[in-house]
Design an enzyme around this catalytic site. Structure first.
Site, short mmCIF file in Angstrom:
data_model
loop_
_atom_site.label_atom_id
_atom_site.label_comp_id
_atom_site.label_asym_id
_atom_site.label_seq_id
_atom_site.Cartn_x
_atom_site.Cartn_y
_atom_site.Cartn_z
N ASN A 47 0.83 -1.20 0.00
CA ASN A 47 0.00 0.00 0.00
C ASN A 47 0.87 1.25 0.00
O ASN A 47 1.95 1.28 0.59
CB ASN A 47 -1.02 0.01 1.15
CG ASN A 47 -0.43 -0.21 2.52
OD1 ASN A 47 0.60 -0.87 2.68
ND2 ASN A 47 -1.09 0.32 3.53
N GLU A 49 0.38 5.23 0.70
CA GLU A 49 -0.55 6.26 1.20
C GLU A 49 -0.11 7.65 0.78
O GLU A 49 0.99 7.83 0.24
CB GLU A 49 -0.65 6.15 2.73
CG GLU A 49 -1.18 4.78 3.14
CD GLU A 49 -1.45 4.62 4.63
OE1 GLU A 49 -0.97 5.46 5.42
OE2 GLU A 49 -2.14 3.65 4.99
N CYS A 58 -4.13 0.76 -2.58
CA CYS A 58 -4.00 -0.49 -1.82
C CYS A 58 -2.91 -1.38 -2.43
O CYS A 58 -2.58 -1.28 -3.62
CB CYS A 58 -5.31 -1.28 -1.84
SG CYS A 58 -6.67 -0.48 -0.99
N GLU A 60 -3.07 -4.47 -3.27
CA GLU A 60 -3.57 -5.31 -4.37
C GLU A 60 -3.45 -4.58 -5.70
O GLU A 60 -3.00 -5.13 -6.71
CB GLU A 60 -5.05 -5.67 -4.15
CG GLU A 60 -5.32 -6.51 -2.93
CD GLU A 60 -5.62 -5.69 -1.68
OE1 GLU A 60 -4.95 -4.65 -1.46
OE2 GLU A 60 -6.50 -6.10 -0.92
N CYS A 94 -10.67 -4.68 -0.42
CA CYS A 94 -11.77 -3.70 -0.42
C CYS A 94 -12.56 -3.83 -1.73
O CYS A 94 -12.12 -4.49 -2.68
CB CYS A 94 -11.22 -2.28 -0.24
SG CYS A 94 -10.46 -1.60 -1.73
N CYS A 97 -10.70 -2.88 -4.96
CA CYS A 97 -9.71 -3.89 -5.36
C CYS A 97 -10.37 -5.14 -5.91
O CYS A 97 -9.83 -5.78 -6.83
CB CYS A 97 -8.78 -4.22 -4.20
SG CYS A 97 -7.63 -2.87 -3.84
N1 THU Z 1 -5.32 -1.50 2.43
C1 THU Z 1 -4.75 -2.31 1.48
O1 THU Z 1 -3.65 -2.03 1.00
N2 THU Z 1 -5.42 -3.42 1.10
C2 THU Z 1 -6.61 -3.83 1.63
O2 THU Z 1 -7.12 -4.88 1.25
C3 THU Z 1 -7.26 -3.03 2.66
C4 THU Z 1 -6.63 -1.74 3.00
C5 THU Z 1 -4.58 -0.33 2.89
C6 THU Z 1 -5.07 1.00 2.44
C7 THU Z 1 -4.52 1.91 3.54
O3 THU Z 1 -3.20 2.27 3.22
C8 THU Z 1 -4.48 1.02 4.77
O4 THU Z 1 -4.58 -0.30 4.30
C9 THU Z 1 -5.60 1.29 5.76
O5 THU Z 1 -6.82 1.30 5.15
#
Ligand code: THU
Length: 134
Positions: A47, A49, A58, A60, A94, A97
């Site tokens: 991920n 941010e 994310c 994925e 999510c 994704c």
């Molecule tokens: N996140 C992912 O990378 N994949 C997921 O399946 C769920 C959430 C990340 C996004 C964000 O950087 C952090 O997790 C919190 O939501």
């Protein structure tokens, strides 16, 4: 559709290593993903941010974009994808994704941790009624 236990273990190991590359200073939740493509290659993602929180990508989708950039979007097909985080906190992909996985692998296997441990599901199970032009 299934994958071997060796492939499963490889995907989990690559995804776990990818969590260490995460850029997650805002949530502190470090996620890693690994894709096994139909052509047998593995791609990883984490991920990423941003201060403008909504721009966050994310793990994925990072992995999928990386695979498309390497193999070409018309050719890249997802056989399986694993999603992990640093401490096995339950975390399934999510909604965004799920749609993104489905685009590149309508029969994709999805490995993720829920409260009972590692789960093996499919994108068809996780995303019924996916948006589609066909
Ligand atoms: N996140 C992912 O990378 N994949 C997921 O399946 C769920 C959430 C990340 C996004 C964000 O950087 C952090 O997790 C919190 O939501």
């Amino acid at each position: 559709m299934s994958i071997s236990s060796e492939d499963k273990a490889r995907l989990i190991a690559v995804a776990e290593a990818a969590t260490r590359k995460a850029y997650a200073p805002f949530s502190g939740f470090r996620v890693g993903a690994a894709i096994l493509t139909e052509s047998g290659n593995i791609f990883e993602g984490c991920n990423v941010e941003n201060q403008s929180y909504g721009l966050t990508i994310c793990a994925e989708r990072t992995a999928i974009v990386s695979a498309v950039a390497a193999q070409g979007g018309e050719k890249m097909r997802i056989r399986a994808i694993a999603i992990v985080n640093e401490d096995q906190t339950p975390c399934s992909p999510c909604g965004a994704c799920r749609q993104f996985i489905w685009e590149f692998g309508r029969d994709a296997i999805v490995l993720f941790y829920d409260s009972k441990g590692l789960q093996e599901s499919s994108i068809r199970q996780l995303l019924p009624h996916a948006f589609s032009f066909d």
